[in-house]
Design an enzyme around this catalytic site. Structure first.
Site, mmCIF file in Angstrom:
data_model
loop_
_atom_site.group_PDB
_atom_site.id
_atom_site.type_symbol
_atom_site.label_atom_id
_atom_site.label_comp_id
_atom_site.label_asym_id
_atom_site.label_seq_id
_atom_site.Cartn_x
_atom_site.Cartn_y
_atom_site.Cartn_z
ATOM 1 N N LYS A 1 -12.079 0.039 4.895
ATOM 2 C CA LYS A 1 -12.346 -0.860 3.794
ATOM 3 C C LYS A 1 -13.424 -1.881 4.198
ATOM 4 O O LYS A 1 -14.525 -1.501 4.494
ATOM 5 C CB LYS A 1 -11.036 -1.496 3.345
ATOM 6 C CG LYS A 1 -9.859 -0.488 3.220
ATOM 7 C CD LYS A 1 -10.056 0.529 2.117
ATOM 8 C CE LYS A 1 -9.036 1.664 2.117
ATOM 9 N NZ LYS A 1 -7.636 1.288 2.145
ATOM 10 N N TYR B 1 0.853 -1.185 0.000
ATOM 11 C CA TYR B 1 0.000 0.000 0.000
ATOM 12 C C TYR B 1 0.894 1.241 0.000
ATOM 13 O O TYR B 1 1.739 1.395 0.877
ATOM 14 C CB TYR B 1 -0.923 -0.016 1.224
ATOM 15 C CG TYR B 1 -1.803 1.204 1.260
ATOM 16 C CD1 TYR B 1 -2.914 1.291 0.439
ATOM 17 C CD2 TYR B 1 -1.494 2.278 2.073
ATOM 18 C CE1 TYR B 1 -3.707 2.430 0.437
ATOM 19 C CE2 TYR B 1 -2.278 3.419 2.083
ATOM 20 C CZ TYR B 1 -3.377 3.485 1.260
ATOM 21 O OH TYR B 1 -4.148 4.614 1.257
HETATM 22 C C1 LIG Z 1 -6.428 1.810 2.616
HETATM 23 C C2 LIG Z 1 -5.286 1.009 3.073
HETATM 24 C C3 LIG Z 1 -4.401 1.480 4.050
HETATM 25 C C4 LIG Z 1 -4.526 2.870 4.654
HETATM 26 O O1 LIG Z 1 -5.744 3.032 5.341
HETATM 27 P P1 LIG Z 1 -6.579 4.418 5.385
HETATM 28 O O2 LIG Z 1 -7.804 4.026 6.147
HETATM 29 O O3 LIG Z 1 -6.840 4.833 3.972
HETATM 30 O O4 LIG Z 1 -5.743 5.415 6.088
HETATM 31 C C5 LIG Z 1 -3.364 0.647 4.430
HETATM 32 N N1 LIG Z 1 -3.195 -0.581 3.884
HETATM 33 C C6 LIG Z 1 -4.027 -1.045 2.942
HETATM 34 C C7 LIG Z 1 -3.783 -2.400 2.378
HETATM 35 C C8 LIG Z 1 -5.095 -0.279 2.498
HETATM 36 O O5 LIG Z 1 -5.905 -0.742 1.539
#
Ligand SMILES: *Cc1c(COP(=O)(O)O)cnc(C)c1O
Length: 386
Positions: free
Chosen positions: A205, A107
């Site tokens: 997510k 990420y």
């Molecule tokens: C979105 C995401 C993050 C960061 O999270 P946020 O809630 O956007 O700050 C970290 N790792 C993965 C795999 C992600 O999809």
């Protein structure tokens, strides 16, 4: 038969009911939102419960944390205002000059954060080829490395890492393992049970699942000094999850199992339909038997591969971008794990300098009708490729 005292209720039941929440005074089956920033002390000037000030913690956020701790099989869970603030709390508590081992593809926000700490000589960062355990082992320095970061399945090509094997390698060197399994939430992958010391998720997510909250969570069974240090970071940097967002997260998590099951079914249908398609060079999805990480993914998710996949479009970089422009059901947006399907040209979003195939489109498959999604991708490909 109504005596449940000996029955261990399934996680599905407990999560759907927010741990059987019930307000003893009113009978309400939905928890209240506690927005207060401060708590009045009692007649002896003592805190009435454990609460003093909202930046420490609050009841709504704590209920969401208890649900996630159940899902993870964890002693404790801590919720933050975003995935990035949760990740940063772990990174920031590392001592000056600490050695960490991170994947070369992951990420982009977390990688950027590690690069920033390295650029200021705050951390000594080594990288390994994502998913490659030999490379990871070679990067470790026994007795010196503090932390190994694993993302699985990893963004944006969905390489799979064997968490158990990574934990063995990490622990043999005296380091701690953190896993980012945001792509397969804890109804699918219980990272702590596979040997991780800290499980990280962007709760923005799948855990929330409705694209209306940003949140991040850390879970662990080791609640010693490291956990205290992480909690202190959250408190002093003011990154605790807001109670309104915690309330939405609790509501979202009630349907976590259903959403991830449906997203997996849809993603499998789409991956099978498009594997070998003349408009594509590749379909990257761990649920496909042809995927190199399929066997490990199956073991680590129990077959709940989730809705994340990528496709490599035939043609030029512009062809790939054009596919996103012609999509009518998929939204051309970043993020993942929501009920609505998203499509994005990852290179545009992660920026220059990040290793990503120029014709890669990342798909977050939602819970819509699978045939509608297949139809949409077919027509978008046909338009873009003429
Ligand atoms: C979105 C995401 C993050 C960061 O999270 P946020 O809630 O956007 O700050 C970290 N790792 C993965 C795999 C992600 O999809």
């Amino acid at each position: 038969m109504s005596d449940l005292s000996n029955r261990k209720l399934s996680l599905t039941t407990r999560v759907a009911q927010a741990l059987h929440f019930l307000d003893a005074d009113t009978g309400a089956v939905i928890p209240p939102i506690q927005p207060t920033s401060t708590y009045a002390r009692d007649a002896d000037y003592a805190p009435r419960q454990s609460y003093i000030y909202r930046r420490d913690s609050n009841q709504t956020t704590e209920l969401a944390e208890r649900i996630i701790a159940e899902l993870e099989g964890a002693e404790s869970a801590l919720l933050f205002a975003s995935g990035m603030s949760a990740a940063t709390a772990v990174i920031d508590q590392l001592p000056a000059g600490a050695h960490v081992v991170v994947p070369d593809v992951m990420y982009h926000g977390v990688l950027q954060q590690f690069q920033m700490y390295a650029a200021r000589n705050r951390l000594d960062v080594s990288t390994y080829a994502a998913g490659n355990l030999d490379d990871m082992a070679a990067a470790l320095r026994k007795g010196e490395t503090a932390l190994v970061w694993v993302e699985t399945p990893n963004n944006p090509d969905w390489t799979v890492t064997d968490i158990r094997a990574a934990a063995d390698i990490t622990h043999a060197a005296g380091a701690r393992l953190l896993t980012d399994c945001t792509g397969t939430p804890p109804c699918a992958t219980k990272a702590l049970e596979h040997g991780a010391d800290i499980s990280f998720h962007s709760a923005t997510k799948y855990l929330n699942g409705h694209s209306d909250v940003t949140a991040g969570v850390l879970s662990s069974n080791d609640t010693g000094p490291l956990w205290e240090a992480i909690y202190e970071r959250r408190k002093l940097q003011g990154t605790v999850l807001h109670s309104f967002d915690a309330w939405l997260l609790i509501r979202g998590m009630r349907t976590l199992f259903l959403r991830v099951e449906k997203a997996t079914q849809n993603a499998l249908a789409i991956a099978r339909h498009f594997e070998g398609h003349k408009g594509l060079e590749a379909v990257l999805y761990p649920g496909l038997p042809s995927h190199p990480g399929h066997a490990i993914a199956k073991k680590q998710t129990g077959g709940l591969y989730g809705g994340m996949m990528s496709i490599i479009v035939a043609g030029t970089e512009q062809t790939a971008i054009d596919v996103t422009r012609h999509a009518k059901v998929f939204y051309p947006a970043t993020s993942l794990g929501g009920v609505e399907s998203l499509i994005e040209h990852r290179k545009t979003v992660s920026g220059e300098g990040f290793p990503v195939h120029p014709r890669l489109l990342r798909l977050s498959i939602g819970i819509e009708d699978a045939d509608d999604l297949i139809y949409d991708l077919e027509q978008a490909l046909a338009h873009a490729q003429g």
